[in-house]
Design an enzyme around this catalytic site. Structure first.
Site, PDB file in Angstrom:
ATOM      1  N   LYS A  98       0.158   4.221  -0.319  1.00  0.00           N
ATOM      2  CA  LYS A  98      -0.441   5.224   0.360  1.00  0.00           C
ATOM      3  C   LYS A  98      -0.514   6.664  -0.574  1.00  0.00           C
ATOM      4  O   LYS A  98      -0.275   6.542  -1.901  1.00  0.00           O
ATOM      5  CB  LYS A  98       0.005   5.565   1.694  1.00  0.00           C
ATOM      6  CG  LYS A  98      -0.278   4.478   2.463  1.00  0.00           C
ATOM      7  CD  LYS A  98      -0.131   4.674   3.845  1.00  0.00           C
ATOM      8  CE  LYS A  98       0.241   3.378   4.969  1.00  0.00           C
ATOM      9  NZ  LYS A  98      -0.351   3.624   6.350  1.00  0.00           N
ATOM     10  N   ASN A 116       0.810  -1.122   0.124  1.00  0.00           N
ATOM     11  CA  ASN A 116       0.085   0.088  -0.046  1.00  0.00           C
ATOM     12  C   ASN A 116       1.045   1.355  -0.019  1.00  0.00           C
ATOM     13  O   ASN A 116       1.569   1.580   1.154  1.00  0.00           O
ATOM     14  CB  ASN A 116      -0.955   0.002   1.238  1.00  0.00           C
ATOM     15  CG  ASN A 116      -1.456   1.175   1.375  1.00  0.00           C
ATOM     16  OD1 ASN A 116      -1.906   2.094   0.312  1.00  0.00           O
ATOM     17  ND2 ASN A 116      -2.237   1.475   2.562  1.00  0.00           N
TER      18      ASN A 116
HETATM   19  C1  PEP Z   1      -1.057   0.097   5.698  1.00  0.00           C
HETATM   20  O1  PEP Z   1      -1.155   1.024   5.162  1.00  0.00           O
HETATM   21  O2  PEP Z   1      -2.050  -0.728   5.555  1.00  0.00           O
HETATM   22  C2  PEP Z   1      -0.055  -0.495   6.715  1.00  0.00           C
HETATM   23  C3  PEP Z   1      -0.070  -1.399   7.209  1.00  0.00           C
HETATM   24  O3  PEP Z   1       1.164   0.331   6.908  1.00  0.00           O
HETATM   25  P1  PEP Z   1       2.490   0.090   7.717  1.00  0.00           P
HETATM   26  O4  PEP Z   1       3.031  -1.222   7.080  1.00  0.00           O
HETATM   27  O5  PEP Z   1       3.225   1.328   7.483  1.00  0.00           O
HETATM   28  O6  PEP Z   1       1.919   0.052   9.174  1.00  0.00           O
END
Ligand code: PEP
Length: 259
Positions: free
Chosen positions: A12, A10
């Site tokens: 983001k 992800n």
């Molecule tokens: C996510 O964005 O779904 C996530 C789990 O982020 P991270 O791995 O940075 O905690």
């Protein structure tokens, strides 16, 4: 048939189109070498057409991080399922905690989006999870079971292989604070039992449930070692292709010839 593990990135709100091209070009051959694991990248809308085009007919599943459940019309700023299909997305995140917590997405909206994704032929990865306050107050299961239950009420008759859930405790996302492997197994095992109670064994055995929350190369093996954990949804550690490939490799099932 054992469930096929999935390792999902992800990104983001990160990466320009050029950065996305470079990442995808580096990932494609390495994902092709990964045996027995689905590799997905959930990218910003602005990169999706390019990543979708590059990943078409490859081992990498291009996905979006969000969409709206209507197909077209007066919904300024929104993107529909047919639009995602048009740019070659094959999957979509639904109800990520950042969508729920920052943008106010409700369980009902998440359920409608999940149904629409399924009807459109997109693989929904439905995110659920509790806050620190909810966990400390003993409310983890009430929150998670309500989130999963609302989706199950909405989606109609579908096979378990067509849907993925991701248990992502909010307190573990982007914090470096990972759930213990036992906590991940506990929550995900309970989600699978709920799927079994509500939809029967075939559905529960087919649906994949991922863990998400500060997964990185140093902790992925013990998370993946849990019975009911079918993979991970990864934010921070997916942004560099080398680190993401390490996670993909850790998700590969042991080969049957013992190699
Ligand atoms: C996510 O964005 O779904 C996530 C789990 O982020 P991270 O791995 O940075 O905690």
């Amino acid at each position: 048939m054992p469930r096929r593990p999935m390792m999902a990135a992800n990104w983001k709100m990160n990466k320009t189109v050029t950065e996305a091209q470079n990442y995808t070009a580096a990932l494609l051959p390495r994902a092709a070498d990964a045996e027995g694991v689905d590799v997905a990248v959930f990218v910003p809308f602005t990169c999706l057409h390019e990543v979708g085009r590059m990943a078409e007919n490859s081992a990498v599943i291009a996905g979006a991080q969000n969409f709206y459940y209507e197909d077209s019309g007066a919904f300024t700023g929104e993107i529909s399922a047919p639009m995602l299909k048009d740019v070659l997305a094959r999957a979509v995140l639904v109800g990520h905690s950042e969508r729920r917590e920052i943008f106010g997405e409700t369980d009902t909206l998440v359920a409608h989006k999940t149904k629409r994704a399924l009807d459109a032929g997109l693989l929904p990865v439905v995110c659920v999870g509790e806050t620190k306050e909810e966990r400390d107050a003993g409310g983890m299961w009430e929150k998670v079971s309500t989130q999963v239950g609302r989706v199950l009420e909405e989606i109609g008759e579908v096979g378990g292989e067509g849907i993925v859930f991701a248990y992502e405790p909010i307190w573990a996302i982007g914090t470096g604070d990972t759930a213990t492997p036992d906590d991940a197994q506990d929550a995900i095992g309970r989600i699978r039992e709920l799927l079994r109670e509500e939809r029967g064994g075939e559905f529960a055995d087919g649906a994949r449930v991922l863990y998400g929350g500060s997964v990185k190369p140093a902790n992925v093996a013990e998370i993946m070692g849990q019975n009911d954990v079918d993979g991970a949804l990864v934010g921070g550690a997916s942004l560099e292709v080398d680190s993401f490939v390490q996670l993909v490799e850790a998700a590969e099932p042991p080969s049957s010839d013992g190699e």
